[in-house]
Design a protein around this motif. Sequence first.
Motif, PDB file in Angstrom:
ATOM      1  N   UNK A   1      14.036  50.956 -45.706  1.00  0.00           N
ATOM      2  CA  UNK A   1      13.609  51.675 -46.905  1.00  0.00           C
ATOM      3  C   UNK A   1      12.362  52.472 -46.573  1.00  0.00           C
ATOM      4  N   UNK A   2      12.406  53.761 -46.813  1.00  0.00           N
ATOM      5  CA  UNK A   2      11.312  54.641 -46.417  1.00  0.00           C
ATOM      6  C   UNK A   2      10.334  54.826 -47.565  1.00  0.00           C
ATOM      7  N   UNK A   3       9.105  55.131 -47.206  1.00  0.00           N
ATOM      8  CA  UNK A   3       8.112  55.472 -48.214  1.00  0.00           C
ATOM      9  C   UNK A   3       7.617  54.318 -49.040  1.00  0.00           C
ATOM     10  N   UNK A   4       7.587  53.122 -48.486  1.00  0.00           N
ATOM     11  CA  UNK A   4       7.055  51.973 -49.202  1.00  0.00           C
ATOM     12  C   UNK A   4       5.534  52.050 -49.304  1.00  0.00           C
ATOM     13  N   UNK A   5       5.008  51.355 -50.277  1.00  0.00           N
ATOM     14  CA  UNK A   5       3.560  51.190 -50.424  1.00  0.00           C
ATOM     15  C   UNK A   5       3.182  49.914 -49.696  1.00  0.00           C
ATOM     16  N   UNK A   6       2.381  50.027 -48.634  1.00  0.00           N
ATOM     17  CA  UNK A   6       2.046  48.882 -47.788  1.00  0.00           C
ATOM     18  C   UNK A   6       0.531  48.728 -47.707  1.00  0.00           C
ATOM     19  N   UNK A   7       0.049  47.497 -47.888  1.00  0.00           N
ATOM     20  CA  UNK A   7      -1.366  47.183 -47.711  1.00  0.00           C
ATOM     21  C   UNK A   7      -1.531  46.357 -46.447  1.00  0.00           C
ATOM     22  N   UNK A   8      -2.446  46.765 -45.585  1.00  0.00           N
ATOM     23  CA  UNK A   8      -2.800  46.021 -44.385  1.00  0.00           C
ATOM     24  C   UNK A   8      -4.161  45.387 -44.612  1.00  0.00           C
ATOM     25  N   UNK A   9      -4.255  44.074 -44.424  1.00  0.00           N
ATOM     26  CA  UNK A   9      -5.513  43.353 -44.580  1.00  0.00           C
ATOM     27  C   UNK A   9      -6.130  43.146 -43.209  1.00  0.00           C
ATOM     28  N   UNK A  10      -7.295  43.731 -42.964  1.00  0.00           N
ATOM     29  CA  UNK A  10      -7.989  43.550 -41.693  1.00  0.00           C
ATOM     30  C   UNK A  10      -7.965  44.787 -40.838  1.00  0.00           C
ATOM     31  N   UNK A  11      -9.149  45.227 -40.405  1.00  0.00           N
ATOM     32  CA  UNK A  11      -9.288  46.449 -39.631  1.00  0.00           C
ATOM     33  C   UNK A  11      -9.628  46.229 -38.189  1.00  0.00           C
ATOM     34  N   UNK A  12      -9.168  45.111 -37.602  1.00  0.00           N
ATOM     35  CA  UNK A  12      -9.242  44.959 -36.159  1.00  0.00           C
ATOM     36  C   UNK A  12      -8.143  45.777 -35.501  1.00  0.00           C
ATOM     37  N   UNK A  13      -7.988  45.615 -34.201  1.00  0.00           N
ATOM     38  CA  UNK A  13      -7.033  46.456 -33.480  1.00  0.00           C
ATOM     39  C   UNK A  13      -5.616  46.246 -33.975  1.00  0.00           C
ATOM     40  N   UNK A  14      -5.235  45.010 -34.322  1.00  0.00           N
ATOM     41  CA  UNK A  14      -3.875  44.755 -34.793  1.00  0.00           C
ATOM     42  C   UNK A  14      -3.633  45.416 -36.139  1.00  0.00           C
ATOM     43  N   UNK A 285       0.793  43.387 -45.006  1.00  0.00           N
ATOM     44  CA  UNK A 285       0.678  42.965 -43.607  1.00  0.00           C
ATOM     45  C   UNK A 285      -0.730  42.410 -43.430  1.00  0.00           C
ATOM     46  N   UNK A 286      -0.832  41.121 -43.153  1.00  0.00           N
ATOM     47  CA  UNK A 286      -2.157  40.527 -42.978  1.00  0.00           C
ATOM     48  C   UNK A 286      -2.501  40.425 -41.499  1.00  0.00           C
ATOM     49  N   UNK A 287      -3.546  41.179 -41.123  1.00  0.00           N
ATOM     50  CA  UNK A 287      -4.110  41.073 -39.778  1.00  0.00           C
ATOM     51  C   UNK A 287      -5.324  40.155 -39.792  1.00  0.00           C
ATOM     52  N   UNK A 288      -5.599  39.550 -40.946  1.00  0.00           N
ATOM     53  CA  UNK A 288      -6.672  38.565 -41.025  1.00  0.00           C
ATOM     54  C   UNK A 288      -6.225  37.283 -40.325  1.00  0.00           C
ATOM     55  N   UNK A 289      -7.152  36.411 -40.075  1.00  0.00           N
ATOM     56  CA  UNK A 289      -6.844  35.117 -39.480  1.00  0.00           C
ATOM     57  C   UNK A 289      -5.704  34.454 -40.268  1.00  0.00           C
ATOM     58  N   UNK A 290      -4.698  33.954 -39.566  1.00  0.00           N
ATOM     59  CA  UNK A 290      -3.520  33.417 -40.230  1.00  0.00           C
ATOM     60  C   UNK A 290      -3.854  32.216 -41.108  1.00  0.00           C
ATOM     61  N   UNK A 291      -4.741  31.349 -40.638  1.00  0.00           N
ATOM     62  CA  UNK A 291      -5.140  30.192 -41.443  1.00  0.00           C
ATOM     63  C   UNK A 291      -5.790  30.652 -42.736  1.00  0.00           C
ATOM     64  N   UNK A 292      -6.674  31.624 -42.653  1.00  0.00           N
ATOM     65  CA  UNK A 292      -7.340  32.142 -43.844  1.00  0.00           C
ATOM     66  C   UNK A 292      -6.320  32.784 -44.793  1.00  0.00           C
ATOM     67  N   UNK A 293      -5.418  33.569 -44.251  1.00  0.00           N
ATOM     68  CA  UNK A 293      -4.404  34.219 -45.084  1.00  0.00           C
ATOM     69  C   UNK A 293      -3.606  33.190 -45.863  1.00  0.00           C
ATOM     70  N   UNK A 294      -3.148  32.170 -45.149  1.00  0.00           N
ATOM     71  CA  UNK A 294      -2.262  31.188 -45.764  1.00  0.00           C
ATOM     72  C   UNK A 294      -2.981  30.247 -46.732  1.00  0.00           C
ATOM     73  N   UNK A 295      -4.161  29.801 -46.361  1.00  0.00           N
ATOM     74  CA  UNK A 295      -4.815  28.754 -47.159  1.00  0.00           C
ATOM     75  C   UNK A 295      -5.813  29.280 -48.176  1.00  0.00           C
ATOM     76  N   UNK A 296      -6.202  30.556 -48.084  1.00  0.00           N
ATOM     77  CA  UNK A 296      -7.180  31.114 -49.015  1.00  0.00           C
ATOM     78  C   UNK A 296      -6.630  32.241 -49.882  1.00  0.00           C
ATOM     79  N   UNK A 297      -5.674  32.999 -49.365  1.00  0.00           N
ATOM     80  CA  UNK A 297      -5.210  34.170 -50.087  1.00  0.00           C
ATOM     81  C   UNK A 297      -3.893  33.949 -50.829  1.00  0.00           C
ATOM     82  N   UNK A 298      -3.259  32.791 -50.622  1.00  0.00           N
ATOM     83  CA  UNK A 298      -1.994  32.466 -51.265  1.00  0.00           C
ATOM     84  C   UNK A 298      -2.101  31.162 -52.049  1.00  0.00           C
TER      85      UNK A 298
END
Length: 533
Positions: A1-14, A285-298
């Motif tokens: 599906x083209x043209x989706x609205x996507x948010x990326x969390x975290x501005x490191x290289x990934x 797409x979460x580029x934040x630490x996976x533990x933080x994403x899972x246990x703090x943001x959800x």
Amino acid sequence: MSGERIVVIGGGIAGLASAALLARDGHRVTLLEALPTLGGRAGTWERRGFRFDTGPSWYLMPEVFDHFFRLFGTTVAAELELTTLDPGYRVYADGYDDPIDLRASRAENVALFESIEPGAGAALERYLDSAASTYDVARRRFLYTNFDDPRAFAAPEVLGSAGRLARLLATPLDRFAARSVRDRRLRQVLGYPAVFLGSSPSATPAMYHLMSHMDLEQGVLYPRGGFGVLIARIAEIAETAGVDLIVNAHVEAIELTDEPSPSVTGVRYRDVSGDEHRVTAHRVVSAADLHHTETELLPPAARTYPESWWERRTSGPGAVLAMLGVRGEVPALAHHTLFFTEDWSENFEQIFGADPRIPDPASFYVCKPSASDATVAPPGDTNLFILVPVPADVSIGRGGEDGGGDRLVEEAADRAIARIAEATGTPGIAARIVVRRTVGPADFAEDLNSWRGGALGPAHTLRQSAFLRGSNRSRRVRGLLYVGGSSVPGIGLPMCLISAENVLKRVRGDRSSGPLPEPAVTARSVELDRNAG
């Protein structure tokens, strides 16, 4: 599906690489970074004419960077000024008076091994042949993949080497290296790549001997200006591709539809003034630490990796960092220098064992970028970055400037400085330090939301490698993906670029293994040549 609205969390290289690739595919991408600058672990810090990379400092796997830039119609040569380091790195080993230099070519390193231990040169030839072969299979079959197509494992080259790969997975790296060489220093050189993977040589599968192909055969490179330049180039590509880059955006929650089958609807964050904002999204797409994403943001019911999962996992090491601006030269250090303790096993036991503590004495790493780059220090002065691996334990504390960090952090830095002075015959280093900043595990936890204050992410043990590391897709929340060093394929800047490409494959529904096809190279297809005019 083209043209989706996507948010990326975290501005490191990934995060930056994921955002750029997704925007290039036609999606509307917003990237949210909590810090005031982009880069994450690959940050920079400046003081009094000294500029420091605050994280990654080894440029390995050059073909991964080449491939990423070519996906955007440009090249590494057009974006970065790379220098081949020779020596690639220097090693000081306790119990030996003189250091050894690992060179820029395979032939030179084979000669070095042979000069230290008769027969070790031929052994290194065999070791590097195996490393190169393993790396080639891994890059084409096990890195650029989401492990969702069983046919990838049925490829003839995989089936043909299945027995060998199984043995490499079942054998610890230190034992595998010991089969090739007896000299302690040479065994440490072959085993130390485990630290880059957040583990110890005794807990890392011998599969990762492939890393010796990188440093002993491909050589070690350095981008002039430091790794901040690399981050800036990728950020430019992302912005030109249409990514909306927002810093000082502290994400508080990933918003979901109601149970029992939640899907992402957006992200809620606060800006530097404390005002709350919401960005709607079809995917996150979460580029934040996976533990933080899972246990703090959800919420608990939406967690694929709850706290109980993390209790059964092994963190990579924490780190005490010291960034030092030194008046005058420290000539006996190379651009990269490793200091190895004599009791190698005890050093790692103190980091990863049942009674973790800061090792004393400690093996550690020193980067002197001013050896290769006049832009990172005032003329005639020395820029030093020290990394001491320690337990991933926030109780070790925080760092600070001018000796103002917590006691354990500052003492670990002081011991490393003293060891450098002793080994290099430069007794006055401490008195010549005019800039000093330390960082401890509590800083990693506070600034980067790092699990347990670790410096790297989950260790690359057997049960935390490849498809055993976990998935880059939430099993509980539709539209939630993960990217970066705490996800697959793992730790390091090249791995983070690969993880970004794997996220793109997820969004496309692409189940292939191996790098994506590259478009024709132009001066830069995503913007006007920066040198024009």
